[in-house]
Design a protein around this motif. Structure first.
Motif: not given
Length: 410
Positions: A52-57
């Protein structure tokens, strides 16, 4: 195919998203198949690469494309000069960044993240575009900041998005998951990866309105990582400084990869300390892993967390309220799971904060949650529910330069 909506919570360190089918009926039965964990008409979190959590990098690829997700994380470990770890911060701070030898607009960095999320969501609905697009944002962003976010959305193919303050979305999510009839104001403590934001919201006829907001752009979950990193560093230097200094000084791709891997292990260890009392961290060059106890970590992070909870306390006061007048205190943001947070909130405000099953996804889910119907107290005239005390937007604070934890010591 049925109309569907998309909400994106573009975060400093991680980005989350939610979708919702806007029509029901036999013809729309297949539309919900790609939305994870939601019923027809309810908001559901979007999974990207099984998370559910896509790295914003964002990282600049060999072919000049901007990479996101696992590909970006993997390349950034080898070529850190090509990576922007916090594009949300960069969006507010400057117009462009240098990735390797190429100047890249920060609006394009944000657009790359938003476009990745939008593409994944569209794939779950047969490639169709969402009928409604919602972007959440900190409550104290200025009009110029919001304009840049909207510009990034346009470049990502998400024209004319609705904008919703993050604490309002969090309050909607809370209201939808608690018994009806609570008229009290809601205080929100949002501890994300790079910032902490606080707000007090009152119910109005159309949902919620923030009447006091404040934030600290210099404190977030990454600082909790840094506290654990410092414990590890001190322990390593006490045992034998040579391997640590060699790891710090190694500028080869192997050294960059080892430092990146250790940083990820520190983050995982920090998250483990939310549910276990001991973690083990292996450091290249040392024969045995280092042991860190939960009590050590708690002692290291408590002073900074206490200051952040003090910010929440002052926000409540700025709203013209006492803690006893609050209907609820809501924790959101992935780092709010850190064990001392709930205890500190209870001690400072005298209120036990409301638990949230997934505090990071709560904002994205809340952005697609219908506002609560207005509930008037007995004898109140129509329109009185929207009255508010305090008010006024706080000026947005912009972010200082990043500090690399590996190279900020002599």
């Amino acid at each position: 195919m049925s109309d569907w909506s998309l909400a994106i919570d573009f975060g400093t360190c991680f980005t989350t998203a939610a979708v919702r089918v806007e029509q029901s009926g036999p013809e729309s039965g297949g539309a919900t198949g790609g939305a994870t964990g939601g019923a027809m008409g309810g908001a559901a979190a979007v999974e990207i690469e099984n998370s559910r959590y896509l790295p914003s990098l964002v990282c600049l690829g060999d072919d000049g494309r901007l990479l996101t997700g696992r590909a970006a994380v993997q390349l950034a470990a080898q070529r850190p000069e090509r990576a922007e770890h916090h594009p949300k911060r960069a969006l507010l701070r400057q117009s462009a960044v240098l990735l390797d030898d190429r100047e890249v607009e920060t609006v394009d960095l944000a657009a790359a993240v938003l476009a990745r999320v939008a593409a994944e969501a569209r794939a779950r609905f047969g490639g169709t575009d969402p009928a409604r697009r919602v972007l959440t944002h900190p409550a104290d962003w200025s009009p110029a900041d919001l304009d840049r976010l909207v510009e990034a959305a346009g470049r990502a193919g998400l024209d004319a998005p609705d904008l919703l303050p993050e604490p309002v979305a969090a309050a909607r999510f809370h209201a939808a998951n608690t018994p009806a009839g609570d008229l009290g104001p809601i205080a929100v403590y949002d501890l994300g990866g790079g910032t902490v934001d606080t707000a007090v919201l009152r119910r109005e006829g159309d949902g919620f309105r923030a009447v006091a907001v404040a934030g600290d752009p210099d404190f977030g979950g990454r600082d909790l990582d840094q506290a654990l990193f410092e414990l590890l560093r001190e322990r390593a230097l006490d045992l034998d400084p040579v391997p640590w200094q060699r790891l710090q000084a190694d500028r080869t791709p192997v050294g960059a990869h080892q430092r990146s891997q250790l940083s990820r292990e520190v983050t995982l260890a920090k998250e483990s300390l939310s549910s276990t009392g001991t973690v083990y961290l292996a450091v290249p060059g040392y024969p045995e892993p280092f042991v860190v106890q939960g009590g050590e970590y708690r002692a290291a992070v408590t002073p900074a967390l206490t200051a952040s909870v003090g910010l929440l306390e002052r926000t409540v006061a700025r709203a013209g309220l006492t803690p006893a007048e609050l209907g609820a205190v809501v924790l959101c943001g992935a780092a709010s799971r850190t064990p001392p947070v709930a205890d500190l909130v209870a001690a400072r405000l005298g209120r036990i904060p409301e638990p949230t099953a997934d505090p990071k996804a709560a904002v994205a889910l809340g952005a697609l949650t219908d506002p609560p119907a207005p509930v008037l107290p007995a004898g109140a005239a129509a329109g009185e529910a929207g009255s508010a005390v305090g008010g006024g937007r706080w000026a947005v604070a912009h972010y200082p330069a990043e500090v690399d934890p590996w190279f900020d010591h002599d």
